[in-house]
Design a protein around this motif. Structure first.
Motif, PDB file in Angstrom:
ATOM      1  N   GLU A  38      29.459  42.311  43.950  1.00  0.00           N
ATOM      2  CA  GLU A  38      30.486  43.028  44.691  1.00  0.00           C
ATOM      3  C   GLU A  38      30.571  42.594  46.143  1.00  0.00           C
ATOM      4  N   GLN A  41      33.550  40.457  46.567  1.00  0.00           N
ATOM      5  CA  GLN A  41      34.824  41.013  46.177  1.00  0.00           C
ATOM      6  C   GLN A  41      35.504  41.628  47.398  1.00  0.00           C
ATOM      7  N   ARG A  58      42.621  48.917  44.936  1.00  0.00           N
ATOM      8  CA  ARG A  58      42.010  48.262  43.774  1.00  0.00           C
ATOM      9  C   ARG A  58      42.625  48.835  42.508  1.00  0.00           C
ATOM     10  N   ASP A 114      37.443  36.032  41.820  1.00  0.00           N
ATOM     11  CA  ASP A 114      36.009  36.310  41.942  1.00  0.00           C
ATOM     12  C   ASP A 114      35.463  35.874  43.299  1.00  0.00           C
ATOM     13  N   ASN A 161      42.433  39.422  45.582  1.00  0.00           N
ATOM     14  CA  ASN A 161      41.323  38.917  44.781  1.00  0.00           C
ATOM     15  C   ASN A 161      41.483  39.387  43.348  1.00  0.00           C
ATOM     16  N   VAL A 163      39.700  39.789  39.728  1.00  0.00           N
ATOM     17  CA  VAL A 163      38.334  39.933  39.228  1.00  0.00           C
ATOM     18  C   VAL A 163      38.328  39.671  37.727  1.00  0.00           C
TER      19      VAL A 163
END
Length: 740
Positions: A38, A41, A58, A114, A161, A163
């Protein structure tokens, strides 16, 4: 590997070794329940939103699965402060901007997967003709504001970003997702993985095909074929070890072939049939291949964390598409033809396939380019206390290099009886034969200081960037004759930021920040300066008993705004890749996000969400260039609606969920200007509805159905680069998802 990259590896290896010496001085071992990476991130799954400085959103896996979107544009409707420009209706090559930064090919945001830069050449040529397959992501993170300097180089707007799926902690877990839809859509998606002892692994496969919703006179399909493969492997120590270490390996391969064009329609033809395509675009097709290799080492000891990643991305693409017409030896820009059909009746007839042309009059270009990006980055986090203040100090170093190699040429055709007949194939490199490259060191330091109700985050980023362009002759495909021109540029940027949160009570947090916005220039233009701004924001975050909301006002004061000449913007006033100084400008706006889930009793709930963005942007300098055109001080930005509103209403219980989403965009202009928007530059306001329904037949078997554009709204999604382009019509999709 270049000497500079080897040096960077040594520096990051040294930083990874530092915490082990710190452990020798003592300190309790932390609890390693969460071993996800994390730190790199943008937000992180376990982070409390009220503790994040500035604007941060998020979307987790549940959000991504609600409407089963494969289009990042539709997902980002739920994030305030995001500006998008639709292009193909599927979101295969997104155009994303943040806070009015400019959406073209997402070139003005820091785009990551990532925590690693993912645009094909983020420094040398940042236009993102590759975008990761959104269907295999489990979260989308968007960060704007002062703390986004952590994720440079592009800090004017912020960072996005993506993930990817994590290795399951279970011994064996996975899913199978099958769906079919209109226009021949067939999608298969599966992942399987697990962990045992000190090892874990994951394999994921995605395949989607579609015939397309536009029609060519020949009947050729206008859809796409996407394949995506992901493999992950993890080797780790005991999670409660005094010195925890893990090694993560990630390999991915993506193939994306789509029969897409830049050639749109006249307004009259759009009104007649918005989903038609002209015969001149019959052969248009983009073929691309992307490979990513990542190796990440995680070390945690005595409260200190180190995450070091080496990465390499390779991307090849050839977009073979209609470029222009050659009539009587004169080049004719198709955008001019479509904007003035009465003056170019013959040319328009050729585009439609209704009038035969001379041999070689219809010119299609192989926009063939190869990219690579590689680097190594290391982030060290050191928590400590000074008196009553608690610190979380982060510093990072990254060395990155990338390159774009283009060797473009035309194939020239005759339009004959509505069919393209090959006349001539030019020498490879005739229409662009050059290499642009960049090498960059980036250093960042940021301290999150918690003192009572206050959280203060000072940070600074330093980038030193070497840019280079080498040109070769158009008749020298193997480049044996050596360069015909070289251009070098070095940019050094000091990027500070300061963010502050004040927790008024358990439910309300106030936030504010000021930071420098920076976008580096590319290597292609002499005289282009870096894009710079001073950005301000102030807002509030509220969360009480399920009622949540946040509002952030922002103001971006540009000292210099950059325009980049690209094919995707229809730029014809300069060479592709040229950049232009736009001078002073300002963007201000308001972002709002809120929601609540009403309890209906009997296990039923009624969740409501609202996302709203107001953006007002104008130039403060008069100028003329090949990107923005003729601009007067006070003109509004192009492709930027003032108002964006997304509201969703759902009804849920244990096994069933139905959701209705409304998305509204106010009218915008496709070119910079003031006053009433000319009809040929107007993007009309629109209201679109999507609906979804999910039912769990068993705990592990989910049936679902969705309809995009429920009321089949017809609208001009964009006018760039050539003519009016439609958005996705009503499209129904259904499927089943089985988990285990």
């Amino acid at each position: 590997m270049s000497p500079r990259l080897l040096t960077a590896c040594a520096v990051c290896a040294l930083s990874a070794a530092l915490p082990s010496r710190a452990q020798e001085s003592g300190g309790a071992a932390p609890d390693y329940v969460d071993v996800s990476i994390e730190r790199i991130q943008v937000i992180g799954e376990s982070v409390d939103r009220s503790q994040v400085i500035g604007s941060a959103t998020r979307l987790n896996e549940e959000d991504l699965l609600e409407f089963k979107y494969q289009d990042i544009h539709r997902l980002l409707r739920e994030v305030p402060g995001v500006n998008i420009r639709e292009e193909d209706g599927f979101g295969l090559r997104p155009n994303i901007g943040l806070r009015g930064s400019g959406a073209d090919r997402s070139a003005k945001i820091t785009l990551m997967e990532d925590g690693v830069l993912i645009a094909p050449a983020p420094y040398a040529s940042p236009s993102a003709y590759y975008f990761p397959t959104i269907a295999r992501m489990t979260a989308v993170e968007v960060r704007k504001g002062s703390s986004s300097i952590k994720f440079g180089p592009r800090t004017v707007g912020g960072a996005v970003n993506l993930v990817s799926r994590s290795i399951p902690d279970e011994a064996l877990a996975g899913f199978v997702d099958l769906r079919v839809g209109e226009d021949g859509l067939v999608t298969g998606h599966t992942a399987i993985g697990g962990s045992t002892g000190h090892i874990g692994g994951l394999v994921e496969v995605f395949r989607s095909t579609n015939d397309g919703f536009k029609q060519l006179p020949s009947g050729r399909d206008t859809g796409f074929d996407v394949e995506d493969y992901l493999v992950k492997f993890r080797l780790e120590t005991d999670r409660n070890a005094d010195v925890y270490q893990a090694l993560h390996v990630k390999l991915s391969h993506t193939v994306n072939d789509s029969n897409e064009t830049y050639l749109g329609l006249t307004d009259a033809d759009f009104d007649t049939d918005p989903y038609q395509r002209y015969a001149a675009s019959d052969l248009d097709r983009i073929d691309s291949n992307h490979d990513q290799y990542m190796l990440t080492h995680v070390l945690k000891t005595g409260g200190i964390e180190v995450v070091t990643t080496g990465y390499y991305n390779d991307f090849k693409r050839d977009w073979f598409k209609f470029h222009d017409l050659s009539i009587g030896g004169e080049t004719v820009n198709a955008a001019t033809v479509l904007a003035n059909p009465g003056d170019f009746a013959t040319e328009l007839g050729i585009l439609r396939g209704e009038i035969d042309s001379d041999p070689g009059a219809v010119r299609l270009r192989h926009n063939a380019r190869e990219y690579y990006s590689a680097g190594v980055q290391s982030l060290v986090a050191i928590p400590f206390a000074t008196g009553e203040a608690v610190h979380d100090l982060e510093f990072s170093v990254r060395y990155h290099e990338d390159e774009e190699d283009r060797a473009q040429f035309n194939e020239n055709f005759q339009m004959l009886n509505g069919t393209l007949v090959l006349s001539e194939v030019e020498t490879v490199g005739r229409r662009g034969n050059r290499v642009v490259s960049a090498g960059a060191w980036a250093f960042m330091m940021q301290d999150t200081i918690t003192l009572g109700r206050w959280t203060i985050v000072p940070g600074v980023r330093f980038e030193t960037i070497d840019l280079r362009r080498v040109d070769f002759a158009g008749d020298d495909p193997d480049r044996s004759g050596g360069p015909t021109g070289e251009r070098d540029n070095t940019v050094n940027a000091f990027i500070p930021g300061l963010g502050v949160n004040y927790q008024v009570n358990d439910n309300l947090t106030l936030t504010a920040g000021v930071f420098k916005g920076f976008n580096p220039p590319g290597p292609s233009s002499a005289g282009a300066d870096e894009e710079e701004s001073i950005n301000y924001e102030v807002g509030a975050i509220f969360d009480r008993d399920g009622l949540y909301g946040e509002a952030v006002f922002f103001y971006n004061d540009y000292d210099n705004i950059l325009g980049t000449c690209t094919e995707s913007t229809g730029c014809r006033g300069g060479e592709i890749g040229d950049q232009f100084n736009g001078g002073e400008a300002r963007i201000l706006g308001l972002e709002f996000l809120g929601g609540y889930a009403f309890d209906l009793g009997g296990g039923w709930q009624l969740p409501v969400r609202v996302t709203y963005t107001f953006t007002d942007a104008e130039f403060e300098t008069s100028f003329s260039d090949g990107f923005f055109g003729d601009v007067e001080a006070g003109d509004s930005f192009p492709d930027l609606p003032k108002h964006q509103l997304t509201a969703s209403l759902g009804v849920t219980e244990d096994r069933f969920r139905a959701s209705l989403q409304m998305n509204y965009l106010s009218a915008a202009r496709s070119r910079a200007g003031s006053g009433d928007i000319p009809s040929g530059e107007r993007l009309d306001d629109r209201v679109l509805f999507d609906v979804s329904a999910n039912y769990f037949l068993l705990d592990t078997v989910e049936l679902f159905a969705t309809v995009r554009n429920l009321f089949d709204e017809t609208y001009v999604a964009g006018r760039l680069p050539i003519g009016a382009r439609p958005g996705l019509p009503r499209t129904a999709i259904g499927g089943v998802r089985i988990t285990f």
